[in-house]
Design an enzyme around this catalytic site. Structure first.
Site, PDB file in Angstrom:
ATOM      1  CG  ASP A 141       3.006  51.137   7.162  1.00  8.63           C
ATOM      2  OD1 ASP A 141       3.259  50.066   6.591  1.00  8.63           O
ATOM      3  OD2 ASP A 141       1.851  51.611   7.256  1.00  8.63           O
ATOM      4  CG  ASP A 150      -2.715  47.321   5.122  1.00 15.42           C
ATOM      5  OD1 ASP A 150      -1.721  47.031   5.824  1.00 15.42           O
ATOM      6  OD2 ASP A 150      -2.884  48.448   4.626  1.00 15.42           O
TER       7      ASP A 150
END
Length: 388
Positions: free
Chosen positions: A153, A208
């Site tokens: 991430d 996302d």
């Protein structure tokens, strides 16, 4: 702004040049990855029993036999701090047996274990340390545990460019002593599609996803811009699947899964496979749609025609076949959508056999010139064309 654009181009060029010298070349991701990830449904509410039960369910339901092999633990699996030697360790409350024991269990089921970290000082939950500055140590730790997949991430970064931080972990993984699938979760900040193939096996092109019709379409639209960069070994990633989480209708989930499949996106299930409704199961186990995603040619389909809310998506498959998706993303009811051969790159006089992969039916007659169908609101039709 112009200076920033020039700097970005220079950084991407440097990564590409370095990649031509070394290359990722880890032999992984020859087709888009398939599996399960904990985040969309469980967020931080995970423990080793949930992961074990999920592995069991992937096998018992037959999902694993269809290709869903990766069992990926997302954020919140580790202790809040590193130990005195700088090592990251599994959370002693939720993962008391340790990650290696969990990997051994997952492997005993014929599956692969994935894990999560961040190219920053902390992960996105801020509940565990990131890998910035510890790339080599963490890569070797993951390898020693038997980890097969790393989702990396982009939270709590230090201001250095993504091209640098994600490449540092890539190099660390190369020297870890074990092939590890490398999934870049860079959010599309520095257009990783343009440099990711030399660094990882897949790269997020978007922010996302959310379990909603609007956000799902937003992500696939952003992803579509980079279709030409997808190929065996490296895939565009519009984020994980939401099928089965309850925020969309059946028809909307069919669209979701169909668009991800034709876009050669990773098919990473994001619901609770231990307690899946039949409708979601039927979508995720459609062998014909999975076969489109896993087609060995590895060519990402693209949006080739738009008329208001009506769209045609198309792309090549192996053996000279074509995939065609007719999409009604609007609110109006049944709408006629037509894909002309000129829209999808077929010679106008070519005859084709048409296979409807959701109805599992082949048209009785050969057709020429165009394919047309009436499509309901928030729905699609998905076909494979065999050229004659």
């Amino acid at each position: 702004m112009e200076k920033n654009s020039i700097l970005l181009k220079i950084m991407i060029l440097m990564v590409c040049v370095a990649g031509r010298i070394e290359g990722l070349n880890n032999g992984l991701g020859l087709t888009p990855q398939m599996g399960w990830n904990s985040w969309n449904h469980f967020s931080c509410n995970i423990d080793e029993n949930t992961i074990r039960q999920t592995a069991d369910a992937l096998v018992s339901t037959g999902l694993a036999s269809l290709g869903y092999k990766y069992v990926n633990i997302d954020d919140c699996w580790a202790n809040y701090y590193r130990d005195n030697q700088g090592n990251v360790k599994g959370n002693e409350t939720t993962f008391p047996s340790g990650i290696k024991a969990l990997a051994d269990y997952v492997h005993s089921k014929g599956l692969k274990l994935g894990i999560y970290s961040s190219a920053g000082t902390r992960t996105c939950s801020n509940r565990m340390p990131g890998s910035l500055g510890y790339e080599v140590k963490d890569a070797r730790t993951f390898a020693s545990w038997g980890v097969d997949y790393l989702k990396y991430d982009n939270c709590y970064r230090d201001g250095s460019p993504e091209t640098q931080r994600f490449t540092t972990m890539s190099n660390a993984l190369k020297g870890a002593g074990r092939p590890i699938f490398y999934s870049l979760c860079e959010w599309g900040y520095m257009e990783p599609a343009k440099w990711g193939a030399n660094v990882g096996n897949s790269w997020r092109t978007t922010g996302d996803i959310e379990d909603s019709w609007t956000k799902m379409l937003q992500n696939i639209d952003l992803n579509d811009a980079y279709a030409s960069y997808a190929k065996p070994g490296g895939w565009n990633d519009p984020d994980m699947l939401e099928v089965g989480n309850g925020g969309m209708t059946y028809n909307e989930y069919v669209v979701h899964f169909s668009l991800w499949a034709i876009s050669k996106a990773p098919l990473i299930i994001g619901c609770d496979v231990r307690n899946m409704q039949k409708e979601a199961f039927d979508i995720l186990t459609n062998k014909e749609v999975i076969a489109i995603n896993q087609d060995r040619l590895g060519a990402q389909a693209k949006k080739v025609k738009t008329i208001g809310d009506l769209e045609v998506w198309a792309g090549p498959l192996s053996e000279g076949r074509q995939v065609v998706l007719l999409l009604n993303r609007g609110e109006r009811g049944l709408q006629q959508i037509t894909a002309y051969w000129s829209d999808i790159g077929i010679s106008p006089k070519t005859a084709v056999l048409v296979r409807d992969v959701w109805k599992h039916a082949t048209y009785d007659k050969r057709i020429r010139g165009f394919l047309t169908s009436r499509v309901a609101s928030h729905s699609c039709r998905l076909f494979v064309l065999k050229l004659l």
